[in-house]
Design a protein around this motif. Structure first.
Motif, short mmCIF file in Angstrom:
data_model
loop_
_atom_site.label_atom_id
_atom_site.label_comp_id
_atom_site.label_asym_id
_atom_site.label_seq_id
_atom_site.Cartn_x
_atom_site.Cartn_y
_atom_site.Cartn_z
N LEU A 102 38.91 47.19 39.15
CA LEU A 102 38.69 46.27 38.04
C LEU A 102 39.66 46.52 36.91
O LEU A 102 40.08 45.60 36.22
CB LEU A 102 37.25 46.39 37.53
CG LEU A 102 36.18 45.69 38.37
CD1 LEU A 102 34.80 46.09 37.90
CD2 LEU A 102 36.33 44.17 38.30
N HIS A 103 40.01 47.79 36.70
CA HIS A 103 41.05 48.14 35.73
C HIS A 103 41.59 49.51 36.08
O HIS A 103 40.84 50.49 36.17
CB HIS A 103 40.50 48.13 34.30
CG HIS A 103 41.59 48.03 33.27
ND1 HIS A 103 42.36 49.10 32.91
CD2 HIS A 103 42.06 46.98 32.55
CE1 HIS A 103 43.24 48.73 32.00
NE2 HIS A 103 43.09 47.44 31.77
N ARG A 128 35.74 39.78 29.46
CA ARG A 128 36.76 40.58 30.14
C ARG A 128 36.06 41.65 30.98
O ARG A 128 34.84 41.75 31.00
CB ARG A 128 37.72 41.23 29.14
CG ARG A 128 38.49 40.24 28.29
CD ARG A 128 39.41 39.36 29.12
NE ARG A 128 40.64 40.05 29.49
CZ ARG A 128 41.53 39.55 30.34
NH1 ARG A 128 41.33 38.39 30.92
NH2 ARG A 128 42.64 40.21 30.64
N SER A 129 36.83 42.49 31.64
CA SER A 129 36.27 43.39 32.65
C SER A 129 35.76 44.71 32.09
O SER A 129 35.15 45.50 32.82
CB SER A 129 37.34 43.71 33.70
OG SER A 129 38.42 44.43 33.11
N TYR A 181 38.45 41.02 38.88
CA TYR A 181 37.56 40.50 37.85
C TYR A 181 37.57 38.97 37.84
O TYR A 181 36.51 38.34 37.73
CB TYR A 181 37.96 41.04 36.48
CG TYR A 181 37.16 40.43 35.34
CD1 TYR A 181 35.80 40.71 35.20
CD2 TYR A 181 37.76 39.57 34.43
CE1 TYR A 181 35.07 40.15 34.16
CE2 TYR A 181 37.03 39.01 33.40
CZ TYR A 181 35.69 39.30 33.27
OH TYR A 181 34.96 38.74 32.25
N TYR A 182 38.75 38.37 37.96
CA TYR A 182 38.82 36.91 37.98
C TYR A 182 38.08 36.35 39.20
O TYR A 182 37.45 35.29 39.11
CB TYR A 182 40.27 36.45 37.99
CG TYR A 182 41.06 36.83 36.76
CD1 TYR A 182 40.46 36.80 35.50
CD2 TYR A 182 42.40 37.22 36.84
CE1 TYR A 182 41.18 37.16 34.37
CE2 TYR A 182 43.11 37.57 35.72
CZ TYR A 182 42.51 37.54 34.48
OH TYR A 182 43.21 37.89 33.37
N MET A 233 32.11 45.96 32.64
CA MET A 233 31.85 46.28 34.05
C MET A 233 32.44 47.63 34.42
O MET A 233 31.81 48.44 35.13
CB MET A 233 32.43 45.19 34.95
CG MET A 233 31.79 43.83 34.78
SD MET A 233 32.50 42.62 35.94
CE MET A 233 31.63 41.13 35.41
N HIS A 280 43.80 42.50 36.97
CA HIS A 280 42.52 41.85 36.68
C HIS A 280 42.10 40.87 37.78
O HIS A 280 41.15 40.11 37.59
CB HIS A 280 42.61 41.09 35.35
CG HIS A 280 42.74 41.98 34.15
ND1 HIS A 280 43.84 41.96 33.33
CD2 HIS A 280 41.92 42.94 33.66
CE1 HIS A 280 43.69 42.85 32.37
NE2 HIS A 280 42.52 43.46 32.55
N SER A 316 29.16 40.45 31.02
CA SER A 316 29.48 41.66 30.25
C SER A 316 28.24 42.20 29.57
O SER A 316 28.06 43.43 29.49
CB SER A 316 30.57 41.35 29.21
OG SER A 316 31.80 41.07 29.84
N THR A 328 40.82 34.47 30.97
CA THR A 328 39.73 34.64 31.93
C THR A 328 39.19 33.30 32.38
O THR A 328 39.02 33.05 33.59
CB THR A 328 38.58 35.47 31.31
OG1 THR A 328 39.05 36.78 31.02
CG2 THR A 328 37.40 35.56 32.26
#
Length: 471
Positions: A194-195, A153-154, A86-87, A157, A83, A108, A61
């Motif tokens: 996001l995922h 990490r995502s 998110y990045y 979120m 991802h 987070s 990340t």
């Protein structure tokens, strides 16, 4: 002395109605949202730096978010597309607040607090104010919630977006405004971007509506919103399918212990009459989102191992709802016993909560690996990764490897648009290894033998050198 100057009303006169102050429900919506959010932030900030350590995924990340947006997009076309959004978000955070550990993890913490507020409000609609307060206070103390509230990490979120999408879903069943379904679809799409595995929550929502036998217009509106989410997600799913190497590490035995524990707890609570009312009952909502996402990944595991507990973090929304409603019912029957039970559970959660804030709580400690390399190496030594994908394990601090020569690296990660760089061919790696008197080798404890010619060349050359040195 005062005179009463009030004039009696004339016959037939109509007096204006006296406003009646309505008592607000206890606890009010502000409490069932605000209290869980405050508790989540407090727990999230407790030990958020985790003794100034990073683990491998957080190193990724930090490295990706440091790149500019064009470089992030260039990398996403080769690897880790799931991802990329998110990045990009974290790139903006780093631009504002720097790339320190607090800036890495604070989004987070805040996202999980938003999730806690949404879960409390959802319980208020489904089970009433007292159950809502219980639910909102249960959610932040769940071990997995505490863990991923402090992870760069995502997943926090995604959990927040799913929680609020679920709330909008329940509100949309009662109030059928089109804008609600547009909001629902937007929240779910953002969660999926996001995922991708957030789409499993969409499946759970569909089961909830089917079990609840909602009116046909509601089912049709949800179907349109869900179809829009899936249609927008298909290009990402197709492209990321070509990057399946990213999940090749999920090749060991499936470890669903936490998921199975919360599923059993949730099912036990659901067996109790929870006394909920409305078009969507609490068990009909909580059980699918608790069980289905994890169950679907477990079913797929014999064909393609994909189950990881953080991929189904939304299960904690379901178990918190069920536990909160059960605690409310238990408290009504025996308040003293309920409080004793709560204190006992909180006391039992203290040791694991402390453990979650140590480096050992993650699958690796990239900071410790980098420090070990720095201690073992001397300026001018060679550096060799077995395998090349473990290069991220020394990425927590670039200073750890600054004076060492990476023997296999042909193009660095930024220039190659990858996470770990591009390596030389096997023969050239072996030749470069023979040029150095001392080589610091980095190998993960759980690494397996690889069929890659580069990895075989590294191992074979090291063995030949060791045998030659032993003579």
């Amino acid at each position: 002395m005062t005179l009463d100057t009030r004039v009696p009303a004339a016959p037939g006169a109509v007096l204006p109605p006296v406003p009646v102050r309505r008592r607000s429900p206890r606890p009010a919506a502000a409490v069932v949202v605000g209290a869980p959010m405050a508790l989540t932030v407090a727990l999230g900030l407790w030990g958020v730096r985790r003794q100034n350590t990073l683990w491998g995924d957080e190193v990724v990340t930090r490295q990706l978010a440091r790149r500019d947006l064009s470089q992030i997009w260039h990398t996403a076309q080769h690897v880790d597309l799931v991802h990329a959004l998110y990045y990009a978000v974290m790139h903006g955070v780093f631009g504002l607040f720097g790339d320190g550990l607090t800036a890495l993890r604070l989004p987070s913490v805040l996202a999980m607090s938003v999730a806690a507020g949404g879960v409390g409000l959802l319980a208020l609609r489904l089970a009433g104010p007292r159950a809502a307060l219980w639910t909102g206070l249960v959610f932040p103390v769940l071990p997995q919630v505490q863990k991923y509230a402090q992870e760069g990490r995502s997943y926090a979120m995604v959990c927040a977006l799913v929680a609020w999408a679920t709330y909008v879903l329940v509100a949309g069943v009662r109030h059928r405004g089109r804008w609600r379904w547009a909001v629902y679809g937007s929240l779910m799409l953002l969660a999926c971007l996001l995922h991708e595995f957030a789409v499993l929550a969409l499946v759970a929502h569909g089961v909830t509506l089917a079990v609840s036998r909602v009116p046909r217009p509601v089912a049709r509106a949800w179907g349109v919103a869900a179809a829009g989410v899936v249609a927008a997600l298909v290009p990402l799913a197709v492209l990321s399918a070509g990057q399946s190497e990213q999940v090749s590490w999920i090749d060991g035995p499936v470890r669903p212990r936490y998921f199975l524990v919360v599923a059993v707890v949730g099912l036990a609570c659901a067996r109790t009459a929870l006394g909920t009312r409305g078009p969507v009952r609490l068990p009909a909502l909580a059980l699918p989102i608790l069980v289905l996402p994890g169950l679907l990944l477990l079913i797929a595991s014999p064909f393609k191992p994909l189950f990881v507990d953080r991929y189904v973090l939304c299960a904690d929304i379901g178990v918190a709802l069920l536990l909160g409603a059960w605690l409310d019912r238990f408290h009504r029957r025996s308040s003293r016993t309920a409080w004793i039970a709560v204190v006992a559970v909180l006391a039992a959660l203290v040791p694991p909560s402390i453990a979650l804030r140590t480096p050992q709580s993650r699958s690796n400690d990239a900071t410790a690996v980098g420090a070990a390399v720095r201690e073992a190496g001397r300026p001018g030594d060679g550096l060799l990764y077995l395998s090349g994908r473990h290069r991220v394990l020394t990425g927590a601090d670039p200073g750890d490897t600054r004076f060492l020569t990476d023997l296999a690296l042909a193009r660095d990660p930024v220039a190659s648009g990858t996470l770990t760089g591009v390596e030389f061919p096997a023969r050239e790696i072996a030749a470069r290894m023979l040029e150095f008197d001392r080589i610091v080798a980095v190998r993960a404890a759980d690494a397996h033998a690889s069929a890659d010619p580069r990895e075989r060349a590294k191992t074979a050359t090291l063995r030949r050198r060791a045998a030659a040195d032993a003579e």
